[in-house]
Enzyme design. Structure first.
Site, short mmCIF file in Angstrom:
data_model
loop_
_atom_site.label_atom_id
_atom_site.label_comp_id
_atom_site.label_asym_id
_atom_site.label_seq_id
_atom_site.Cartn_x
_atom_site.Cartn_y
_atom_site.Cartn_z
N ARG A 77 -6.49 9.57 0.03
CA ARG A 77 -7.72 8.78 -0.20
C ARG A 77 -8.24 9.04 -1.61
NH1 ARG A 77 -5.72 7.47 4.04
NH2 ARG A 77 -4.89 6.02 2.54
N HIS B 94 -11.43 -2.41 1.99
CA HIS B 94 -12.82 -2.12 1.62
C HIS B 94 -13.29 -3.05 0.52
CE1 HIS B 94 -10.83 1.68 2.93
NE2 HIS B 94 -11.85 1.63 3.78
N ASP C 173 1.51 2.30 12.45
CA ASP C 173 1.14 2.26 11.04
C ASP C 173 2.42 2.16 10.21
OD1 ASP C 173 -1.45 2.59 11.84
OD2 ASP C 173 -1.80 4.48 10.79
N MET C 174 2.31 1.50 9.06
CA MET C 174 3.50 1.32 8.22
C MET C 174 3.47 2.34 7.11
SD MET C 174 6.19 -0.36 8.48
CE MET C 174 6.23 -1.90 9.38
N LYS D 151 1.86 7.12 13.35
CA LYS D 151 2.92 6.97 12.35
C LYS D 151 4.24 7.39 12.98
CE LYS D 151 0.03 7.39 8.32
NZ LYS D 151 -1.16 7.06 9.15
N LYS E 297 -3.21 -3.71 1.70
CA LYS E 297 -2.60 -3.86 0.37
C LYS E 297 -1.34 -3.00 0.27
CE LYS E 297 -6.88 -5.08 -1.93
NZ LYS E 297 -7.91 -4.74 -2.94
N GLY E 298 -1.35 -1.81 0.89
CA GLY E 298 -0.21 -0.89 0.80
C GLY E 298 -0.61 0.37 0.07
N ALA E 299 -0.27 1.53 0.67
CA ALA E 299 -0.79 2.80 0.16
C ALA E 299 0.25 3.70 -0.50
CB ALA E 299 -1.44 3.57 1.30
N ARG F 63 -2.02 -5.96 11.37
CA ARG F 63 -3.02 -5.48 10.40
C ARG F 63 -2.47 -5.78 8.99
NH1 ARG F 63 -3.28 0.71 10.31
NH2 ARG F 63 -4.41 0.50 12.24
#
Ligand code: FDA
Length: 327
Positions: free
Chosen positions: A282, A220, A129-130, A95, A180-182, A177
């Protein structure tokens, strides 16, 4: 509500530093591959033995001091050395904020450059990583700059953004990659509705499979995975044009099933002392992951119970203040 609660927890710097001192607790060991590189290498070798490649993330959060960013860089350089020495099938995920993007752009670029340079000498890919939308333009700028010198770099497209397709087309010649976006993003720039996000994910993924370089499909979600299987069959897309990715410890059976069915599969392997924020995100993403915590509480030591109770207490007070959006 529960989502906001865990998001609030993920930002608590007090708990974050406490967690670093006490090692993996609260069930985090199920989804974090250890606190040091030896444990991470062991986990990656096990995955490799099942035909699964890895992308390894030396976890890091809240980096606002130069010395911490430099330490993070040194750690990642050591990870690259360990991947090479152990001949592990793995690449790097990192990151930009971990390497000082919130301190100074040039400082971060120089740290990243050292990492990408070392990785390129071992033919190891580095994924940026975004993070949240505030860091997105500069992350693409870092990619633009470093890709002038190196071709072992790529990044992430987050399907919840309205303008994700524009980025996808601009960066179609990179290994990308799709996720969906976190992060919690405002409605003016990002879809909020799960169905809209899923539909955009599918649209982006199909477009990149047909027009792009290499696609990592990171989800997932078995509905999307089944859709991909049909789509590649129907469009004669070779298996070496894409891979599935999932996080370490999640849907292990499905990970093994996809790998043994001949699909390229890559597991995202997070490790390190700075596991707390990752683990809370998570839980925010999927509160059912609380099962992981419950198992630890009822099967293992009392100190875990105390940890959970303390977290719940401090964090309960925090939810009110959970304004910041970092995930
Ligand atoms: P989602 O949470 O939408 O679930 C969809 C459905 O899948 C569920 O309803 C359920 O049926 C099933 N499901 C999901 N999880 C399950 C489980 N554990 N067990 C059983 N069923 C389950 N984000 C970001 O912003 N920047 C990044 O750089 C990355 N990087 C990244 C790498 C990798 C490898 C992954 C897998 C994810 C990311 N993400 C990310 C996170 C991503 O944006 C997203 O928040 C999560 O992957 C959750 O979305 P999913 O698509 O996995 O399923």
């Amino acid at each position: 509500m529960l989502k906001d609660f865990f998001m609030g927890l993920s930002q608590n710097q007090f708990l974050n530093s406490a967690a670093k001192k006490y090692g993996l607790k609260l069930g985090a060991q199920s989804v974090v591959a250890g606190t040091n590189i030896d444990e991470a290498i062991k986990s990656m070798k096990e995955l490799n033995a099942h035909g699964i490649s890895c992308t390894v993330d030396n976890l890091g959060e809240f980096v606002f001091k130069e010395e911490e960013a430099i330490a993070a860089k040194e750690n990642i350089l050591n990870v690259i050395e360990a991947i090479h020495e152990n001949n592990v099938d793995a690449h790097i995920s990192l990151k930009p904020t971990q390497l000082g993007l919130d301190i100074d752009y040039t400082f971060c670029r120089n740290n990243l450059r050292e990492i990408v340079d070392k990785a390129s000498r071992y033919d190891i890919f580095v994924n940026f990583d975004m993070e949240d939308h505030g860091h997105l333009p500069q992350t693409f700028e870092l990619l633009d700059e470093l890709s002038l010198e190196y071709d072992n770099v790529g990044t992430v497209i987050q399907a919840y953004f309205h303008d994700a397709q524009e980025y996808l087309e601009k960066y179609k010649n990179f290994r990308l990659r799709i996720v969906k976006g976190a992060y919690k993003e405002p409605a003016e720039i990002a879809y909020q509705d799960k169905q809209e996000i899923d539909a955009n994910f599918i649209k982006l993924m199909e477009w990149h499979l047909l027009n792009g370089k290499f696609t990592s499909i990171a989800t997932h979600d078995h509905h999307i995975i089944n859709h991909v299987k049909e789509f590649v069959k129907k469009n004669d897309i070779p298996l070496d044009k894409f891979e599935f990715q999932m996080l370490y410890g999640f849907r292990k059976d499905l990970q093994l099933k996809l790998a043994s069915a001949g699909y390229n599969f890559c597991t995202y392997v997070p490790f390190g002392n700075d596991w707390y924020g990752y683990f809370m995100r998570r839980l925010a993403e999927r509160p059912q992951n609380l099962n992981l915590v419950a198992k630890q509480v009822f099967n293992k030591k009392t100190n875990t119970i105390i940890g959970v109770a303390a977290s719940a207490f401090v964090l309960g007070r925090m939810t009110k203040n959970a304004k910041k959006k970092r995930r």
